[in-house]
Design a protein around this motif. Structure first.
Motif, PDB file in Angstrom:
ATOM      1  N   GLY A 173      47.674   4.279 -44.472  1.00 10.45           N
ATOM      2  CA  GLY A 173      46.855   5.055 -45.387  1.00 10.45           C
ATOM      3  C   GLY A 173      47.384   4.899 -46.796  1.00 10.45           C
ATOM      4  O   GLY A 173      48.597   4.762 -47.005  1.00 10.45           O
ATOM      5  N   GLN A 174      46.495   4.882 -47.766  1.00  9.63           N
ATOM      6  CA  GLN A 174      46.901   4.627 -49.148  1.00  9.63           C
ATOM      7  C   GLN A 174      47.526   5.859 -49.805  1.00  9.63           C
ATOM      8  O   GLN A 174      47.029   6.976 -49.675  1.00  9.63           O
ATOM      9  N   GLN A 175      48.618   5.625 -50.520  1.00 12.25           N
ATOM     10  CA  GLN A 175      49.276   6.663 -51.309  1.00 12.25           C
ATOM     11  C   GLN A 175      49.676   6.085 -52.659  1.00 12.25           C
ATOM     12  O   GLN A 175      49.404   4.914 -52.950  1.00 12.25           O
ATOM     13  N   LEU A 176      50.308   6.887 -53.469  1.00 11.64           N
ATOM     14  CA  LEU A 176      50.772   6.461 -54.782  1.00 11.64           C
ATOM     15  C   LEU A 176      52.269   6.719 -54.905  1.00 11.64           C
ATOM     16  O   LEU A 176      52.824   7.564 -54.195  1.00 11.64           O
ATOM     17  N   MET A 177      52.909   5.999 -55.820  1.00 16.13           N
ATOM     18  CA  MET A 177      54.317   6.252 -56.111  1.00 16.13           C
ATOM     19  C   MET A 177      54.506   6.339 -57.618  1.00 16.13           C
ATOM     20  O   MET A 177      54.002   5.495 -58.368  1.00 16.13           O
ATOM     21  N   GLY A 178      55.192   7.395 -58.029  1.00 20.64           N
ATOM     22  CA  GLY A 178      55.465   7.598 -59.446  1.00 20.64           C
ATOM     23  C   GLY A 178      56.875   8.113 -59.641  1.00 20.64           C
ATOM     24  O   GLY A 178      57.685   8.122 -58.705  1.00 20.64           O
ATOM     25  N   LYS A 179      57.154   8.556 -60.845  1.00 25.87           N
ATOM     26  CA  LYS A 179      58.506   9.013 -61.178  1.00 25.87           C
ATOM     27  C   LYS A 179      58.506  10.506 -61.464  1.00 25.87           C
ATOM     28  O   LYS A 179      57.572  11.042 -62.053  1.00 25.87           O
ATOM     29  N   ARG A 180      59.579  11.162 -61.055  1.00 33.70           N
ATOM     30  CA  ARG A 180      59.686  12.598 -61.295  1.00 33.70           C
ATOM     31  C   ARG A 180      59.677  12.903 -62.801  1.00 33.70           C
ATOM     32  O   ARG A 180      59.195  13.953 -63.221  1.00 33.70           O
ATOM     33  N   ASP A 211      65.955   1.213 -53.695  1.00 36.57           N
ATOM     34  CA  ASP A 211      66.880   2.348 -53.747  1.00 36.57           C
ATOM     35  C   ASP A 211      67.009   2.972 -55.144  1.00 36.57           C
ATOM     36  O   ASP A 211      68.071   2.883 -55.785  1.00 36.57           O
ATOM     37  N   PRO A 212      65.936   3.634 -55.613  1.00 40.24           N
ATOM     38  CA  PRO A 212      65.992   4.268 -56.931  1.00 40.24           C
ATOM     39  C   PRO A 212      66.570   5.671 -56.913  1.00 40.24           C
ATOM     40  O   PRO A 212      66.467   6.416 -57.892  1.00 40.24           O
ATOM     41  N   GLY A 213      67.139   6.052 -55.797  1.00 42.96           N
ATOM     42  CA  GLY A 213      67.636   7.420 -55.689  1.00 42.96           C
ATOM     43  C   GLY A 213      66.487   8.373 -55.457  1.00 42.96           C
ATOM     44  O   GLY A 213      65.538   8.066 -54.728  1.00 42.96           O
ATOM     45  N   ASP A 214      66.527   9.520 -56.115  1.00 43.72           N
ATOM     46  CA  ASP A 214      65.504  10.543 -55.907  1.00 43.72           C
ATOM     47  C   ASP A 214      64.430  10.511 -56.999  1.00 43.72           C
ATOM     48  O   ASP A 214      63.560  11.367 -57.042  1.00 43.72           O
ATOM     49  N   GLU A 215      64.466   9.510 -57.883  1.00 42.23           N
ATOM     50  CA  GLU A 215      63.560   9.489 -59.034  1.00 42.23           C
ATOM     51  C   GLU A 215      62.130   9.137 -58.642  1.00 42.23           C
ATOM     52  O   GLU A 215      61.174   9.662 -59.217  1.00 42.23           O
ATOM     53  N   TRP A 216      61.964   8.257 -57.678  1.00 42.74           N
ATOM     54  CA  TRP A 216      60.619   7.848 -57.296  1.00 42.74           C
ATOM     55  C   TRP A 216      60.079   8.778 -56.213  1.00 42.74           C
ATOM     56  O   TRP A 216      60.778   9.130 -55.265  1.00 42.74           O
ATOM     57  N   VAL A 217      58.820   9.154 -56.339  1.00 48.36           N
ATOM     58  CA  VAL A 217      58.206  10.074 -55.391  1.00 48.36           C
ATOM     59  C   VAL A 217      56.889   9.484 -54.892  1.00 48.36           C
ATOM     60  O   VAL A 217      56.117   8.907 -55.653  1.00 48.36           O
ATOM     61  N   ILE A 218      56.650   9.605 -53.589  1.00 49.47           N
ATOM     62  CA  ILE A 218      55.420   9.124 -52.963  1.00 49.47           C
ATOM     63  C   ILE A 218      54.523  10.319 -52.677  1.00 49.47           C
ATOM     64  O   ILE A 218      54.962  11.329 -52.124  1.00 49.47           O
TER      65      ILE A 218
END
Length: 273
Positions: A148-155, A234-241
């Motif tokens: 299923g399609q989702q998005l990823m961005g930055k906090r 491995d961007p740590g916790d900065e990227w969110v899906i």
């Protein structure tokens, strides 16, 4: 395990039946002709099954850059979920899982390569849709992976796991061209009342490069692809899906040329096995 072995035996029996002659004593010899496609691949007239057996090798179309699905290695081989299905088909038809040539294709190239006989089967995380089944003229094997399609961005963009499409107003969104993701994100953002700028590239790794460089605020593709890239980079916790519930249903599976029942039986039963 015994059940899987029994089904694989059934697949091999189907192959043998497709290649066998009529009743004993009946002369069923026919003249086979061979043509060469624009891609330089020899193609025997008749079923793809006959072509693969005559060639002694399966030509399998993959992405080559889809994390965990198909990733091309330095020696030209490929690893991943889709690549393993290529090997399973080769094992069923030729008795040799290594008798595969992997052909990396972009989303925009994949269907033309199949139509032009440049590949025998497409194992490239491809979504089964009604329009593709009817307009493009392809047949789809059983679904191998529901995505299923989702998005990823930055906090730092103000996003978190609870974000929705309504929160992406004004964002530049990158994805790869020739996919269902373009239509899904455009329609989804419109319904949510968000205005976005959609930037498309040939391959998803290019979209990820732009995202990392800050050219794009967001990237979008199937959720599995986002999770794979996030785990690899491995961007740590900065990227969110997000959003937590995908914005589309993406049944992925193998694709082969229409009206080729002998070959379709082999591919289908390999998936069932």
């Amino acid at each position: 395990m015994l059940k899987r072995i029994a089904v694989l035996v059934t697949v091999l029996a189907l192959v043998a039946a497709a290649c066998g002659g009529d009743d004993e004593g009946t002369d069923t010899t026919t003249a086979a002709t061979t043509t060469t496609t624009s891609g330089g691949v020899s193609q025997t007239d008749g079923s793809t099954l006959d072509t693969v057996i005559a060639r002694g090798e399966l030509i399998c179309g993959i992405s080559g850059s889809a994390v965990a699905f198909s990733e091309t290695q330095a020696d030209g081989s490929a690893t991943g979920f889709d690549a393993d299905f290529c090997r399973a088909v080769a094992a069923a038809v030729l008795g040799d899982a290594s008798a595969v040539t992997f052909r990396s294709l972009t989303a925009g190239e994949r269907f033309e390569a199949l139509k032009n006989n440049e590949i025998d089967v497409l194992m490239r995380n491809t979504t089964f849709t009604q329009s593709r089944d009817t307009d493009i003229g392809m047949d789809f094997a059983p679904t191998t992976y529901y995505d299923g399609q989702q998005l990823m961005g930055k906090r730092s963009f103000g996003l978190d796991e609870g974000s929705t499409l309504a929160d992406i107003d004004g964002a530049v969104v990158c994805t790869n061209a020739g996919t269902t993701t373009e239509k899904n994100i455009t329609e989804g953002a419109g319904v949510a009342g968000a205005s976005i700028t959609l930037e498309t590239v040939e391959t998803f790794p290019e979209a990820m490069d732009k995202f990392q460089a800050g050219t794009c605020d967001l990237v979008t593709t199937d959720g599995s692809g986002l999770v794979g890239n996030k785990a690899t980079l491995d961007p740590g916790d900065e990227w969110v899906i997000f959003p937590s519930a995908p914005i589309s249903k993406e049944p992925l599976g193998p694709v082969y040329r229409q009206n080729d029942s002998a070959w379709g039986d082999v591919v289908n039963w390999t998936v069932y096995a």
